[in-house]
Design a protein around this motif. Structure first.
Motif, PDB file in Angstrom:
ATOM      1  N   THR A  59       0.808  -1.228   0.000  1.00  0.00           N
ATOM      2  CA  THR A  59       0.000   0.000   0.000  1.00  0.00           C
ATOM      3  C   THR A  59       0.840   1.277   0.000  1.00  0.00           C
ATOM      4  O   THR A  59       0.409   2.284  -0.547  1.00  0.00           O
ATOM      5  N   ARG A  60       2.034   1.248   0.590  1.00  0.00           N
ATOM      6  CA  ARG A  60       2.789   2.492   0.750  1.00  0.00           C
ATOM      7  C   ARG A  60       4.039   2.578  -0.118  1.00  0.00           C
ATOM      8  O   ARG A  60       4.567   3.676  -0.317  1.00  0.00           O
ATOM      9  N   SER A  61       4.533   1.455  -0.612  1.00  0.00           N
ATOM     10  CA  SER A  61       5.766   1.486  -1.396  1.00  0.00           C
ATOM     11  C   SER A  61       5.457   1.736  -2.875  1.00  0.00           C
ATOM     12  O   SER A  61       4.305   1.683  -3.309  1.00  0.00           O
ATOM     13  N   ARG A  62       6.525   1.959  -3.645  1.00  0.00           N
ATOM     14  CA  ARG A  62       6.408   2.195  -5.080  1.00  0.00           C
ATOM     15  C   ARG A  62       7.045   1.055  -5.861  1.00  0.00           C
ATOM     16  O   ARG A  62       7.699   1.259  -6.875  1.00  0.00           O
ATOM     17  N   MET A  63       6.845  -0.138  -5.401  1.00  0.00           N
ATOM     18  CA  MET A  63       7.433  -1.310  -6.040  1.00  0.00           C
ATOM     19  C   MET A  63       6.804  -1.546  -7.403  1.00  0.00           C
ATOM     20  O   MET A  63       5.612  -1.282  -7.614  1.00  0.00           O
ATOM     21  N   PRO A  64       7.587  -2.044  -8.374  1.00  0.00           N
ATOM     22  CA  PRO A  64       7.000  -2.339  -9.691  1.00  0.00           C
ATOM     23  C   PRO A  64       6.109  -3.570  -9.636  1.00  0.00           C
ATOM     24  O   PRO A  64       6.266  -4.441  -8.772  1.00  0.00           O
ATOM     25  N   LEU A  65       5.176  -3.630 -10.553  1.00  0.00           N
ATOM     26  CA  LEU A  65       4.247  -4.756 -10.661  1.00  0.00           C
ATOM     27  C   LEU A  65       3.504  -5.001  -9.345  1.00  0.00           C
ATOM     28  O   LEU A  65       3.289  -6.141  -8.927  1.00  0.00           O
ATOM     29  N   LYS A  66       3.104  -3.926  -8.698  1.00  0.00           N
ATOM     30  CA  LYS A  66       2.404  -4.059  -7.417  1.00  0.00           C
ATOM     31  C   LYS A  66       1.083  -4.811  -7.553  1.00  0.00           C
ATOM     32  O   LYS A  66       0.779  -5.658  -6.695  1.00  0.00           O
ATOM     33  N   PRO A  67       0.262  -4.568  -8.585  1.00  0.00           N
ATOM     34  CA  PRO A  67      -0.985  -5.364  -8.699  1.00  0.00           C
ATOM     35  C   PRO A  67      -0.726  -6.864  -8.818  1.00  0.00           C
ATOM     36  O   PRO A  67      -1.466  -7.674  -8.257  1.00  0.00           O
ATOM     37  N   LEU A  68       0.354  -7.242  -9.536  1.00  0.00           N
ATOM     38  CA  LEU A  68       0.677  -8.656  -9.655  1.00  0.00           C
ATOM     39  C   LEU A  68       1.095  -9.241  -8.307  1.00  0.00           C
ATOM     40  O   LEU A  68       0.669 -10.348  -7.937  1.00  0.00           O
ATOM     41  N   ALA A  69       1.908  -8.492  -7.559  1.00  0.00           N
ATOM     42  CA  ALA A  69       2.324  -8.962  -6.238  1.00  0.00           C
ATOM     43  C   ALA A  69       1.130  -9.084  -5.303  1.00  0.00           C
ATOM     44  O   ALA A  69       1.029 -10.046  -4.521  1.00  0.00           O
ATOM     45  N   THR A  70       0.214  -8.124  -5.375  1.00  0.00           N
ATOM     46  CA  THR A  70      -0.989  -8.191  -4.549  1.00  0.00           C
ATOM     47  C   THR A  70      -1.830  -9.412  -4.900  1.00  0.00           C
ATOM     48  O   THR A  70      -2.341 -10.114  -4.020  1.00  0.00           O
ATOM     49  N   GLY A  71      -1.970  -9.686  -6.194  1.00  0.00           N
ATOM     50  CA  GLY A  71      -2.731 -10.855  -6.610  1.00  0.00           C
ATOM     51  C   GLY A  71      -2.089 -12.161  -6.165  1.00  0.00           C
ATOM     52  O   GLY A  71      -2.787 -13.105  -5.778  1.00  0.00           O
ATOM     53  N   LEU A  72      -0.758 -12.222  -6.191  1.00  0.00           N
ATOM     54  CA  LEU A  72      -0.070 -13.440  -5.749  1.00  0.00           C
ATOM     55  C   LEU A  72      -0.256 -13.673  -4.255  1.00  0.00           C
ATOM     56  O   LEU A  72      -0.490 -14.803  -3.809  1.00  0.00           O
ATOM     57  N   VAL A  73      -0.160 -12.598  -3.470  1.00  0.00           N
ATOM     58  CA  VAL A  73      -0.317 -12.741  -2.019  1.00  0.00           C
ATOM     59  C   VAL A  73      -1.743 -13.145  -1.670  1.00  0.00           C
ATOM     60  O   VAL A  73      -1.979 -14.089  -0.901  1.00  0.00           O
ATOM     61  N   LEU A  74      -2.704 -12.432  -2.237  1.00  0.00           N
ATOM     62  CA  LEU A  74      -4.101 -12.738  -1.929  1.00  0.00           C
ATOM     63  C   LEU A  74      -4.567 -14.031  -2.593  1.00  0.00           C
ATOM     64  O   LEU A  74      -5.586 -14.595  -2.188  1.00  0.00           O
ATOM     65  N   GLY A  75      -3.817 -14.495  -3.597  1.00  0.00           N
ATOM     66  CA  GLY A  75      -4.161 -15.776  -4.216  1.00  0.00           C
ATOM     67  C   GLY A  75      -3.992 -16.946  -3.270  1.00  0.00           C
ATOM     68  O   GLY A  75      -4.555 -18.024  -3.503  1.00  0.00           O
ATOM     69  N   GLY A  76      -3.227 -16.742  -2.191  1.00  0.00           N
ATOM     70  CA  GLY A  76      -3.095 -17.785  -1.188  1.00  0.00           C
ATOM     71  C   GLY A  76      -4.399 -18.115  -0.492  1.00  0.00           C
ATOM     72  O   GLY A  76      -4.518 -19.184   0.130  1.00  0.00           O
ATOM     73  N   LEU A  77      -5.395 -17.228  -0.575  1.00  0.00           N
ATOM     74  CA  LEU A  77      -6.698 -17.510   0.014  1.00  0.00           C
ATOM     75  C   LEU A  77      -7.401 -18.669  -0.688  1.00  0.00           C
ATOM     76  O   LEU A  77      -8.267 -19.314  -0.097  1.00  0.00           O
ATOM     77  N   MET A  78      -7.021 -18.929  -1.934  1.00  0.00           N
ATOM     78  CA  MET A  78      -7.683 -19.990  -2.704  1.00  0.00           C
ATOM     79  C   MET A  78      -7.008 -21.344  -2.532  1.00  0.00           C
ATOM     80  O   MET A  78      -7.495 -22.340  -3.071  1.00  0.00           O
ATOM     81  N   LEU A  79      -5.893 -21.402  -1.811  1.00  0.00           N
ATOM     82  CA  LEU A  79      -5.179 -22.657  -1.634  1.00  0.00           C
ATOM     83  C   LEU A  79      -5.812 -23.458  -0.505  1.00  0.00           C
ATOM     84  O   LEU A  79      -5.915 -22.994   0.630  1.00  0.00           O
ATOM     85  N   SER A  80      -6.237 -24.671  -0.808  1.00  0.00           N
ATOM     86  CA  SER A  80      -6.850 -25.535   0.191  1.00  0.00           C
ATOM     87  C   SER A  80      -5.766 -26.310   0.945  1.00  0.00           C
ATOM     88  O   SER A  80      -4.899 -26.923   0.320  1.00  0.00           O
ATOM     89  N   PRO A  81      -5.790 -26.291   2.284  1.00  0.00           N
ATOM     90  CA  PRO A  81      -4.767 -27.026   3.040  1.00  0.00           C
ATOM     91  C   PRO A  81      -4.770 -28.518   2.773  1.00  0.00           C
ATOM     92  O   PRO A  81      -3.720 -29.158   2.745  1.00  0.00           O
ATOM     93  N   THR A  82      -5.956 -29.106   2.570  1.00  0.00           N
ATOM     94  CA  THR A  82      -6.028 -30.553   2.369  1.00  0.00           C
ATOM     95  C   THR A  82      -5.352 -30.987   1.070  1.00  0.00           C
ATOM     96  O   THR A  82      -4.830 -32.104   0.986  1.00  0.00           O
ATOM     97  N   VAL A  83      -5.350 -30.117   0.073  1.00  0.00           N
ATOM     98  CA  VAL A  83      -4.721 -30.463  -1.206  1.00  0.00           C
ATOM     99  C   VAL A  83      -3.210 -30.561  -1.065  1.00  0.00           C
ATOM    100  O   VAL A  83      -2.555 -31.364  -1.741  1.00  0.00           O
ATOM    101  N   ALA A  84      -2.630 -29.760  -0.165  1.00  0.00           N
ATOM    102  CA  ALA A  84      -1.172 -29.679  -0.040  1.00  0.00           C
ATOM    103  C   ALA A  84      -0.612 -30.568   1.059  1.00  0.00           C
ATOM    104  O   ALA A  84       0.557 -30.435   1.417  1.00  0.00           O
ATOM    105  N   LEU A  85      -1.411 -31.478   1.607  1.00  0.00           N
ATOM    106  CA  LEU A  85      -0.952 -32.260   2.750  1.00  0.00           C
ATOM    107  C   LEU A  85       0.267 -33.126   2.420  1.00  0.00           C
ATOM    108  O   LEU A  85       1.266 -33.112   3.140  1.00  0.00           O
ATOM    109  N   ILE A  86       0.199 -33.891   1.332  1.00  0.00           N
ATOM    110  CA  ILE A  86       1.294 -34.809   1.006  1.00  0.00           C
ATOM    111  C   ILE A  86       2.586 -34.041   0.700  1.00  0.00           C
ATOM    112  O   ILE A  86       3.649 -34.386   1.238  1.00  0.00           O
ATOM    113  N   PRO A  87       2.568 -33.000  -0.149  1.00  0.00           N
ATOM    114  CA  PRO A  87       3.807 -32.242  -0.354  1.00  0.00           C
ATOM    115  C   PRO A  87       4.336 -31.594   0.932  1.00  0.00           C
ATOM    116  O   PRO A  87       5.551 -31.537   1.138  1.00  0.00           O
ATOM    117  N   LEU A  88       3.442 -31.150   1.788  1.00  0.00           N
ATOM    118  CA  LEU A  88       3.884 -30.529   3.032  1.00  0.00           C
ATOM    119  C   LEU A  88       4.539 -31.542   3.960  1.00  0.00           C
ATOM    120  O   LEU A  88       5.533 -31.226   4.637  1.00  0.00           O
TER     121      LEU A  88
END
Length: 297
Positions: free
Chosen positions: A118-147
């Motif tokens: 929100t406060r920095s001037r980093m490049p590709l900020k919308p992409l970084a925001t989408g990647l961070v908030l994209g973690g909301l769609m990750l289901s824990p049960t799907v990643a059990l074996i790799p974890l």
């Protein structure tokens, strides 16, 4: 005829106004009566199971099955002492350690991430925001074996850090979403004024932005505590020793050992719920304010 109609309208208008005013006043009175009654009923529905569970912890099996909704004939504190000594104390210690550490890590990482988004001037900020908030769609049960494979390779399996890392990783996106929504509404004049006074980015974050985010920070802490305290899947899979079990897994063990002694089971459940009830009532003012203002921004 026109004059009489006008007089009739003049006579009927006040009566109609009084009638509509009476209906409006009646609806307000009904609303003021029904709303408290509805809240009282809702409070009973929410609190009664908790009170019933606590009271059954003082009974014995005969009274639980014979008079499940009656008050205890005598207050048997021995059930609570037995539950405390037979595992609840150790499970409570592990839960407090894992919940407090993961909550602190989650809030600090999320707050610093939201500050950068929100406060920095980093490049590709919308992409970084989408990647961070994209973690909301990750289901824990799907990643059990790799974890499991990853934590075994790192030597973290069956340790406190396994749960701390997992709880932090899966809660950072949601906490970042809430804190970012709050920071977006903070005026940038504060940053500019602090920069003109010679403050660094770290000083602006710790001394200005973070204190202003206290309500949403407390809301995130409470939400994380509720999640980590009651989480069962990760705690069951990534810990196997009795000394590593959290309260949800430990309560399952107590129910397996004392499946016929329901009074001890109810006592253990009451002891496990007591800290969460205390935390919520102590911080409910900040919790409601942080969610209401943070999500609405």
């Amino acid at each position: 005829m026109v004059h009489e109609a006008a007089q009739g309208a003049a006579v009927n208008t006040p009566g109609g106004s009084c009638a509509s005013g009476g209906v409006h006043a009646g609806s307000i009175l009904i609303g003021k009566t029904l709303l408290p009654a509805l809240l009282v009923c809702l409070g009973i529905v929410v609190l009664y199971p908790l009170v019933w569970m606590v009271l059954n912890g003082f009974k014995d099996n005969a009274l639980i099955f014979g008079q499940p909704f009656a008050l205890p004939t005598h207050w048997n504190w021995g059930n609570y002492v037995q539950a405390w000594n037979q595992g609840v104390r150790d499970y409570l210690t592990v839960s407090i350690l894992v919940t407090a550490t993961s909550g602190l890590c989650t809030v600090l990482i999320s707050a610093w991430t939201a500050y950068g988004l929100t406060r920095s001037r980093m490049p590709l900020k919308p992409l970084a925001t989408g990647l961070v908030l994209g973690g909301l769609m990750l289901s824990p049960t799907v990643a059990l074996i790799p974890l499991v494979k990853m934590l075994q390779a790192l030597g973290l399996y069956n340790t406190y850090w396994a749960l701390i890392v997992l709880y932090t990783a899966f809660r950072v996106p949601f906490a970042t979403f809430l804190i970012r929504a709050w920071m977006l509404d903070l005026p940038r004049d504060l940053d500019e004024a602090a920069s003109m006074d010679g403050a660094t980015e770290g000083q602006i974050f710790w001394r200005i932005i973070l204190p202003l985010c206290r309500p949403i920070i407390i809301s995130c802490v409470i939400l994380h505590v509720l999640f980590a305290w009651n989480e069962y899947l990760f705690a069951m899979i990534f810990t196997s020793g009795a000394d590593m079990q959290t309260l949800p897994v430990g309560l399952t063990s107590i129910m397996a050992r004392h499946g016929t002694n329901y009074a001890v089971v109810f006592a253990a459940m009451s002891l496990s719920a007591l800290p969460m009830v205390g935390v919520f009532f102590a911080a409910q003012r900040y919790f409601i304010r942080g969610l209401a203002e943070g999500i609405g921004k």
